[in-house]
Scaffold this motif. Structure first.
Motif, PDB file in Angstrom:
ATOM      1  N   ASP A   1     -69.175  83.265 -89.001  1.00 39.01           N
ATOM      2  CA  ASP A   1     -67.874  83.543 -89.642  1.00 39.01           C
ATOM      3  C   ASP A   1     -67.540  85.032 -89.525  1.00 39.01           C
ATOM      4  N   THR A   2     -68.553  85.873 -89.789  1.00 44.21           N
ATOM      5  CA  THR A   2     -68.346  87.337 -89.696  1.00 44.21           C
ATOM      6  C   THR A   2     -68.032  87.748 -88.255  1.00 44.21           C
ATOM      7  N   LEU A   3     -68.797  87.227 -87.300  1.00 39.76           N
ATOM      8  CA  LEU A   3     -68.603  87.582 -85.890  1.00 39.76           C
ATOM      9  C   LEU A   3     -67.242  87.124 -85.381  1.00 39.76           C
ATOM     10  N   CYS A   4     -66.812  85.926 -85.792  1.00 38.14           N
ATOM     11  CA  CYS A   4     -65.497  85.423 -85.368  1.00 38.14           C
ATOM     12  C   CYS A   4     -64.382  86.342 -85.875  1.00 38.14           C
ATOM     13  N   ARG A   5     -64.535  86.819 -87.131  1.00 35.14           N
ATOM     14  CA  ARG A   5     -63.534  87.753 -87.665  1.00 35.14           C
ATOM     15  C   ARG A   5     -63.566  89.069 -86.891  1.00 35.14           C
ATOM     16  N   GLU A   6     -64.775  89.593 -86.657  1.00 36.70           N
ATOM     17  CA  GLU A   6     -64.906  90.880 -85.962  1.00 36.70           C
ATOM     18  C   GLU A   6     -64.379  90.801 -84.523  1.00 36.70           C
ATOM     19  N   LEU A   7     -64.671  89.687 -83.851  1.00 38.98           N
ATOM     20  CA  LEU A   7     -64.252  89.523 -82.451  1.00 38.98           C
ATOM     21  C   LEU A   7     -62.854  88.940 -82.322  1.00 38.98           C
ATOM     22  N   GLN A   8     -62.234  88.668 -83.487  1.00 38.24           N
ATOM     23  CA  GLN A   8     -60.866  88.109 -83.533  1.00 38.24           C
ATOM     24  C   GLN A   8     -60.777  86.805 -82.729  1.00 38.24           C
ATOM     25  N   LEU A   9     -61.735  85.903 -83.009  1.00 37.67           N
ATOM     26  CA  LEU A   9     -61.781  84.597 -82.358  1.00 37.67           C
ATOM     27  C   LEU A   9     -61.558  83.508 -83.395  1.00 37.67           C
ATOM     28  N   ASP A  10     -61.179  82.314 -82.919  1.00 37.04           N
ATOM     29  CA  ASP A  10     -61.025  81.171 -83.820  1.00 37.04           C
ATOM     30  C   ASP A  10     -62.386  80.805 -84.403  1.00 37.04           C
ATOM     31  N   PRO A  11     -62.394  80.257 -85.639  1.00 43.08           N
ATOM     32  CA  PRO A  11     -63.683  79.862 -86.255  1.00 43.08           C
ATOM     33  C   PRO A  11     -64.450  78.878 -85.377  1.00 43.08           C
ATOM     34  N   PHE A  12     -65.769  79.006 -85.393  1.00 39.84           N
ATOM     35  CA  PHE A  12     -66.615  78.144 -84.569  1.00 39.84           C
ATOM     36  C   PHE A  12     -66.743  76.769 -85.219  1.00 39.84           C
ATOM     37  N   GLU A  13     -66.440  75.716 -84.459  1.00 46.35           N
ATOM     38  CA  GLU A  13     -66.516  74.348 -84.971  1.00 46.35           C
ATOM     39  C   GLU A  13     -67.921  73.789 -84.745  1.00 46.35           C
ATOM     40  N   VAL A  14     -68.547  73.276 -85.825  1.00 51.11           N
ATOM     41  CA  VAL A  14     -69.907  72.732 -85.746  1.00 51.11           C
ATOM     42  C   VAL A  14     -69.835  71.211 -85.613  1.00 51.11           C
ATOM     43  N   GLU A  15     -70.666  70.666 -84.719  1.00 49.61           N
ATOM     44  CA  GLU A  15     -70.754  69.205 -84.582  1.00 49.61           C
ATOM     45  C   GLU A  15     -71.624  68.658 -85.710  1.00 49.61           C
ATOM     46  N   GLU A  16     -70.969  68.076 -86.721  1.00 50.29           N
ATOM     47  CA  GLU A  16     -71.692  67.612 -87.902  1.00 50.29           C
ATOM     48  C   GLU A  16     -72.567  66.391 -87.606  1.00 50.29           C
ATOM     49  N   GLU A  17     -72.280  65.643 -86.531  1.00 54.54           N
ATOM     50  CA  GLU A  17     -73.020  64.404 -86.251  1.00 54.54           C
ATOM     51  C   GLU A  17     -74.419  64.673 -85.690  1.00 54.54           C
ATOM     52  N   THR A  18     -74.670  65.876 -85.223  1.00 51.76           N
ATOM     53  CA  THR A  18     -75.953  66.160 -84.588  1.00 51.76           C
ATOM     54  C   THR A  18     -77.068  66.266 -85.626  1.00 51.76           C
ATOM     55  N   THR A  19     -78.304  66.235 -85.140  1.00 50.07           N
ATOM     56  CA  THR A  19     -79.458  66.373 -86.037  1.00 50.07           C
ATOM     57  C   THR A  19     -79.564  67.808 -86.540  1.00 50.07           C
ATOM     58  N   ILE A  20     -80.359  67.973 -87.604  1.00 49.85           N
ATOM     59  CA  ILE A  20     -80.575  69.311 -88.170  1.00 49.85           C
ATOM     60  C   ILE A  20     -81.152  70.250 -87.115  1.00 49.85           C
ATOM     61  N   LEU A  21     -82.133  69.754 -86.367  1.00 49.55           N
ATOM     62  CA  LEU A  21     -82.796  70.576 -85.346  1.00 49.55           C
ATOM     63  C   LEU A  21     -81.812  71.024 -84.265  1.00 49.55           C
ATOM     64  N   GLN A  22     -80.999  70.093 -83.767  1.00 52.23           N
ATOM     65  CA  GLN A  22     -80.039  70.414 -82.707  1.00 52.23           C
ATOM     66  C   GLN A  22     -78.948  71.345 -83.217  1.00 52.23           C
ATOM     67  N   MET A  23     -78.495  71.099 -84.463  1.00 49.88           N
ATOM     68  CA  MET A  23     -77.449  71.952 -85.042  1.00 49.88           C
ATOM     69  C   MET A  23     -77.936  73.387 -85.180  1.00 49.88           C
ATOM     70  N   GLU A  24     -79.198  73.537 -85.662  1.00 49.44           N
ATOM     71  CA  GLU A  24     -79.764  74.880 -85.824  1.00 49.44           C
ATOM     72  C   GLU A  24     -79.858  75.607 -84.492  1.00 49.44           C
ATOM     73  N   LYS A  25     -80.286  74.872 -83.461  1.00 49.21           N
ATOM     74  CA  LYS A  25     -80.406  75.469 -82.127  1.00 49.21           C
ATOM     75  C   LYS A  25     -79.041  75.874 -81.581  1.00 49.21           C
ATOM     76  N   ASN A  26     -78.037  74.985 -81.736  1.00 48.47           N
ATOM     77  CA  ASN A  26     -76.680  75.274 -81.250  1.00 48.47           C
ATOM     78  C   ASN A  26     -76.097  76.513 -81.934  1.00 48.47           C
ATOM     79  N   LEU A  27     -76.255  76.568 -83.269  1.00 46.19           N
ATOM     80  CA  LEU A  27     -75.701  77.697 -84.024  1.00 46.19           C
ATOM     81  C   LEU A  27     -76.401  79.006 -83.658  1.00 46.19           C
ATOM     82  N   ARG A  28     -77.743  78.943 -83.547  1.00 41.17           N
ATOM     83  CA  ARG A  28     -78.490  80.158 -83.208  1.00 41.17           C
ATOM     84  C   ARG A  28     -78.118  80.669 -81.819  1.00 41.17           C
TER      85      ARG A  28
END
Length: 262
Positions: free
Chosen positions: A76-103
């Motif tokens: 959220d902070t980086l999107c504001r700083e870089l003036q980009l649209d908020p990053f959309e997270v795929e809620e259907e994925t597993t916890i492990l995959q979501m963590e990897k994607n976000l990182r």
């Protein structure tokens, strides 16, 4: 499912082990009361091991959820700083995959931030050099904020324009300097002001190409050209008077030619 088959095998292994232990105890002749105590010890060992394994996996899950929360906050902070649209997270994925994607996304955006800040620093260094030589004011941009792609593009185009202006003024300076040196030699004029010395003697790369200096350069050139024109007019007048005097005095051609060299 394969996991259920493996779980059933684990239970089967436990049952076989317990049966083997009972057979050994019976063969040895261990009393029933001690068998119960030993069985309880085995149960406690197994329970302790399983509890520890469950706790470790629960701890892993908590670490992943904590990482997801931190990554989302950082994104959220980086999107504001870089003036980009908020990053959309795929809620259907597993916890492990979501963590990897976000990182992974955080790492990519952090690199974008570093690259933009580094480019801004490089552009500002170029800007300072151009401002020093052209005596202009620096480009207006917040040094502390992360610049947008549009701001960086405007900055690059601004510096390209300044560079072109610098080259144009440099050519004008070099051309005028060459003419000024020739005129000073013809007029036997020694540079007597600090500006004249800067023009004639100073390193060309060090000369400040401000609009005032370029105007002063043109003014000096015009003054020297005016003096040259005046001297030429005086010489022409004097030659005419000499010729007139020769005519009146009827000076022979041979004598006139001996003076002609002067």
């Amino acid at each position: 499912a394969l996991s259920e088959v493996l779980a059933a095998e684990a239970v089967s292994c436990l049952n076989r082990a317990m049966a083997a232990l009972r057979d050994i105890w019976e063969e040895i002749g261990i009393p029933e009361e001690q068998r119960l105590e030993r069985t309880d010890v085995v149960k406690k060992h197994i329970k302790s091991l399983l509890d520890m394994m469950v706790a470790e996996e629960e701890n892993l899950k908590e670490r992943l959820l904590k990482s997801i929360a931190l990554c989302r906050k950082e994104l959220d902070t980086l999107c504001r700083e870089l003036q980009l649209d908020p990053f959309e997270v795929e809620e259907e994925t597993t916890i492990l995959q979501m963590e990897k994607n976000l990182r992974t996304r955080v790492e990519v955006m952090l690199k974008q931030k570093r690259d933009r800040k580094q480019e801004l620093k490089t552009l500002q260094e170029q800007d300072r050099d151009l401002c020093d030589i052209l005596c202009t004011t620096p480009f207006c941009i917040d040094s502390n904020a992360v610049p947008s792609l549009e701001e960086l593009d405007r900055y690059r185009r601004h510096l390209a324009s300044l560079t072109a202006e610098k080259e144009k003024r440099r050519e004008e300076f070099v051309s005028s300097k060459r003419q000024i040196i020739l005129l000073m030699e013809e007029l036997d004029h020694t540079p007597d002001t600090s500006f004249e010395r800067d023009v004639v003697c100073e390193d060309e790369e060090a000369f400040c190409l401000s609009t005032d200096n370029i105007a002063a350069l043109q003014n000096l050139l015009q003054q020297l050209e005016a003096r040259q024109s005046l001297n030429e007019a005086v010489c022409t007048e004097l030659r005419s008077r000499i010729v007139a005097l020769w005519e009146r005095l009827q000076v022979p051609v041979e004598e006139r030619e001996s003076y002609a060299v002067h």
